[in-house]
Design a protein around this motif. Sequence first.
Motif, PDB file in Angstrom:
ATOM      1  N   CYS A 113      51.631  -9.589  50.959  1.00 43.85           N
ATOM      2  CA  CYS A 113      51.764 -10.700  51.905  1.00 43.85           C
ATOM      3  C   CYS A 113      50.565 -11.645  51.881  1.00 43.85           C
ATOM      4  O   CYS A 113      50.727 -12.870  52.000  1.00 43.85           O
ATOM      5  CB  CYS A 113      51.948 -10.156  53.327  1.00 43.85           C
ATOM      6  N   PHE A 114      49.361 -11.089  51.713  1.00 47.43           N
ATOM      7  CA  PHE A 114      48.164 -11.900  51.935  1.00 47.43           C
ATOM      8  C   PHE A 114      47.128 -11.827  50.812  1.00 47.43           C
ATOM      9  O   PHE A 114      46.140 -12.560  50.857  1.00 47.43           O
ATOM     10  CB  PHE A 114      47.478 -11.470  53.240  1.00 47.43           C
ATOM     11  N   GLY A 115      47.329 -10.961  49.833  1.00 46.49           N
ATOM     12  CA  GLY A 115      46.292 -10.746  48.830  1.00 46.49           C
ATOM     13  C   GLY A 115      46.738 -11.081  47.423  1.00 46.49           C
ATOM     14  O   GLY A 115      47.438 -12.066  47.179  1.00 46.49           O
ATOM     15  N   GLU A 116      46.360 -10.222  46.479  1.00 53.91           N
ATOM     16  CA  GLU A 116      46.624 -10.466  45.067  1.00 53.91           C
ATOM     17  C   GLU A 116      48.108 -10.416  44.734  1.00 53.91           C
ATOM     18  O   GLU A 116      48.534 -10.949  43.698  1.00 53.91           O
ATOM     19  CB  GLU A 116      45.876  -9.431  44.213  1.00 53.91           C
ATOM     20  N   GLY A 117      48.908  -9.784  45.585  1.00 54.40           N
ATOM     21  CA  GLY A 117      50.319  -9.599  45.271  1.00 54.40           C
ATOM     22  C   GLY A 117      51.222 -10.768  45.601  1.00 54.40           C
ATOM     23  O   GLY A 117      52.422 -10.727  45.296  1.00 54.40           O
ATOM     24  N   ARG A 118      50.703 -11.799  46.208  1.00 48.88           N
ATOM     25  CA  ARG A 118      51.535 -12.972  46.497  1.00 48.88           C
ATOM     26  C   ARG A 118      52.119 -13.526  45.204  1.00 48.88           C
ATOM     27  O   ARG A 118      51.431 -13.638  44.202  1.00 48.88           O
ATOM     28  CB  ARG A 118      50.712 -14.040  47.215  1.00 48.88           C
ATOM     29  N   HIS A 119      53.406 -13.854  45.249  1.00 50.57           N
ATOM     30  CA  HIS A 119      54.150 -14.406  44.106  1.00 50.57           C
ATOM     31  C   HIS A 119      54.469 -13.358  43.052  1.00 50.57           C
ATOM     32  O   HIS A 119      54.964 -13.703  41.970  1.00 50.57           O
ATOM     33  CB  HIS A 119      53.398 -15.575  43.455  1.00 50.57           C
ATOM     34  N   SER A 120      54.204 -12.080  43.330  1.00 51.35           N
ATOM     35  CA  SER A 120      54.541 -11.021  42.384  1.00 51.35           C
ATOM     36  C   SER A 120      55.959 -10.527  42.640  1.00 51.35           C
ATOM     37  O   SER A 120      56.367 -10.327  43.786  1.00 51.35           O
ATOM     38  CB  SER A 120      53.558  -9.856  42.524  1.00 51.35           C
ATOM     39  N   ASN A 139      60.913  -7.074  44.396  1.00 54.30           N
ATOM     40  CA  ASN A 139      61.782  -8.166  44.845  1.00 54.30           C
ATOM     41  C   ASN A 139      61.505  -8.552  46.297  1.00 54.30           C
ATOM     42  O   ASN A 139      62.422  -8.821  47.079  1.00 54.30           O
ATOM     43  CB  ASN A 139      63.261  -7.784  44.674  1.00 54.30           C
ATOM     44  N   GLY A 140      60.225  -8.574  46.642  1.00 57.87           N
ATOM     45  CA  GLY A 140      59.824  -9.042  47.960  1.00 57.87           C
ATOM     46  C   GLY A 140      59.967  -8.033  49.074  1.00 57.87           C
ATOM     47  O   GLY A 140      59.743  -8.385  50.244  1.00 57.87           O
ATOM     48  N   ARG A 141      60.322  -6.795  48.750  1.00 60.29           N
ATOM     49  CA  ARG A 141      60.508  -5.798  49.797  1.00 60.29           C
ATOM     50  C   ARG A 141      59.744  -4.519  49.462  1.00 60.29           C
ATOM     51  O   ARG A 141      59.677  -4.102  48.298  1.00 60.29           O
ATOM     52  CB  ARG A 141      61.997  -5.466  49.994  1.00 60.29           C
ATOM     53  N   LEU A 142      59.186  -3.911  50.501  1.00 59.22           N
ATOM     54  CA  LEU A 142      58.531  -2.619  50.357  1.00 59.22           C
ATOM     55  C   LEU A 142      59.580  -1.558  50.059  1.00 59.22           C
ATOM     56  O   LEU A 142      60.586  -1.450  50.759  1.00 59.22           O
ATOM     57  CB  LEU A 142      57.796  -2.283  51.652  1.00 59.22           C
ATOM     58  N   TYR A 143      59.354  -0.795  48.982  1.00 57.20           N
ATOM     59  CA  TYR A 143      60.270   0.295  48.654  1.00 57.20           C
ATOM     60  C   TYR A 143      59.673   1.593  49.184  1.00 57.20           C
ATOM     61  O   TYR A 143      58.619   2.037  48.735  1.00 57.20           O
ATOM     62  CB  TYR A 143      60.515   0.403  47.151  1.00 57.20           C
ATOM     63  N   ASN A 144      60.364   2.202  50.146  1.00 58.84           N
ATOM     64  CA  ASN A 144      59.814   3.343  50.873  1.00 58.84           C
ATOM     65  C   ASN A 144      60.260   4.691  50.345  1.00 58.84           C
ATOM     66  O   ASN A 144      59.521   5.669  50.435  1.00 58.84           O
ATOM     67  CB  ASN A 144      60.219   3.262  52.349  1.00 58.84           C
ATOM     68  N   GLY A 145      61.491   4.780  49.824  1.00 54.37           N
ATOM     69  CA  GLY A 145      62.094   6.084  49.642  1.00 54.37           C
ATOM     70  C   GLY A 145      62.553   6.623  50.991  1.00 54.37           C
ATOM     71  O   GLY A 145      62.380   5.987  52.034  1.00 54.37           O
ATOM     72  N   VAL A 212      52.337   4.796  35.310  1.00 54.97           N
ATOM     73  CA  VAL A 212      52.824   3.700  36.159  1.00 54.97           C
ATOM     74  C   VAL A 212      53.765   2.792  35.366  1.00 54.97           C
ATOM     75  O   VAL A 212      54.832   2.390  35.850  1.00 54.97           O
ATOM     76  CB  VAL A 212      51.634   2.896  36.728  1.00 54.97           C
ATOM     77  N   LEU A 213      53.396   2.467  34.133  1.00 55.04           N
ATOM     78  CA  LEU A 213      54.248   1.618  33.300  1.00 55.04           C
ATOM     79  C   LEU A 213      55.580   2.297  32.994  1.00 55.04           C
ATOM     80  O   LEU A 213      56.644   1.665  33.065  1.00 55.04           O
ATOM     81  CB  LEU A 213      53.522   1.267  32.010  1.00 55.04           C
ATOM     82  N   TYR A 214      55.532   3.562  32.644  1.00 57.31           N
ATOM     83  CA  TYR A 214      56.779   4.278  32.364  1.00 57.31           C
ATOM     84  C   TYR A 214      57.684   4.330  33.591  1.00 57.31           C
ATOM     85  O   TYR A 214      58.901   4.156  33.495  1.00 57.31           O
ATOM     86  CB  TYR A 214      56.480   5.706  31.901  1.00 57.31           C
ATOM     87  N   ALA A 215      57.086   4.585  34.746  1.00 60.67           N
ATOM     88  CA  ALA A 215      57.893   4.803  35.954  1.00 60.67           C
ATOM     89  C   ALA A 215      58.394   3.513  36.580  1.00 60.67           C
ATOM     90  O   ALA A 215      59.544   3.449  37.040  1.00 60.67           O
ATOM     91  CB  ALA A 215      57.080   5.597  36.977  1.00 60.67           C
ATOM     92  N   TYR A 216      57.529   2.465  36.623  1.00 64.24           N
ATOM     93  CA  TYR A 216      57.855   1.293  37.431  1.00 64.24           C
ATOM     94  C   TYR A 216      57.857  -0.025  36.660  1.00 64.24           C
ATOM     95  O   TYR A 216      58.447  -0.993  37.114  1.00 64.24           O
ATOM     96  CB  TYR A 216      56.864   1.154  38.601  1.00 64.24           C
ATOM     97  N   ASP A 217      57.157  -0.100  35.535  1.00 62.12           N
ATOM     98  CA  ASP A 217      57.072  -1.321  34.738  1.00 62.12           C
ATOM     99  C   ASP A 217      56.780  -2.547  35.601  1.00 62.12           C
ATOM    100  O   ASP A 217      57.500  -3.544  35.553  1.00 62.12           O
ATOM    101  CB  ASP A 217      58.377  -1.521  33.959  1.00 62.12           C
ATOM    102  N   PRO A 218      55.691  -2.531  36.397  1.00 60.38           N
ATOM    103  CA  PRO A 218      55.414  -3.659  37.287  1.00 60.38           C
ATOM    104  C   PRO A 218      54.728  -4.794  36.542  1.00 60.38           C
ATOM    105  O   PRO A 218      54.280  -4.646  35.400  1.00 60.38           O
ATOM    106  CB  PRO A 218      54.460  -3.049  38.318  1.00 60.38           C
ATOM    107  N   ASP A 219      54.637  -5.953  37.215  1.00 62.46           N
ATOM    108  CA  ASP A 219      53.830  -7.024  36.630  1.00 62.46           C
ATOM    109  C   ASP A 219      52.406  -7.004  37.174  1.00 62.46           C
ATOM    110  O   ASP A 219      51.532  -7.696  36.647  1.00 62.46           O
ATOM    111  CB  ASP A 219      54.470  -8.404  36.835  1.00 62.46           C
TER     112      ASP A 219
END
Length: 274
Positions: A113-120, A139-145, A212-219
């Motif tokens: 919301c406020f830090g490095e993750g904006r626009h991610s 996709n803009g939402r916290l994934y909780n499980g 982390v890359l194998y599991a989530y492949d984030p940017d």
Amino acid sequence: MKIGVDMGGTNIRAGLVDDGRLVRKEVINCPKGDEQTVLDALCLLIKSVMTDTVTSIGVGVPSVVDRDKGIVYNVANIPSWQEVHLRQILEDIFHKPVFLNNDANCFALGEYCFGEGRHSDSMVGLTIGTGIGSGLVFNGRLYNGRNTGAGEIGALPFRDSDYEHFCASQFFTTYHHATGQELADRARQGDKEALAVWQAFGDNLGYMMQAVLYAYDPDLVVLGGGITAAFPLFEDAMRQRLSYFPWQESVRRLRIIPSQLKDAALLGAAMLNE
């Protein structure tokens, strides 16, 4: 106005948040005692930042959380909190809606919301300290499980234990009989042995980043927690290990950044109702 609370076994922090700005913060030592003693301290802390304009209270706790029922279980470093119906307790006292989540999820949400993750589009927040906490925003939402425990990469097996054992502060105390701070001070003074320890730590972290890359492949991966202050001491070794990842285009597109946002978990807790 919203209130965010970041609970830990050492300190409890509460802040009054207005449109993403922390306008007031109070910190207390977490008391050692029974369940009610900790609850009383928490309620006094919340009262110290409460105003008539507060619309909600968000609380991040180092535990699994039943968000539907508002119950926290087996809170790390607060042994008296085995099953606390925290949402009902706080709503009965303050007459405001209360939202609960895992503290690492709050860190990730604050960064989004406020830090490095904006626009991610896809980010992982990793808190590295005594242990490793993980939070996911897709996709803009916290994934909780189901139990706010999704993404806890530190608990995955690694070598003869798990990633947390080799990628957090216990790596230094268990294998090198010194704190991370002590070794960082020595490394910055050119101590070759301390520099080698940080290189080994970075190599371990590189293995975890591969997971982390194998599991989530984030940017984006945002690193928080006290150990990230030593990022320059382990970054090169971490990235060297990532050079062995089989899909180098994924590595090239991945950003790994230390957090620059103060109180990210507290700000994220305040945003839990969004």
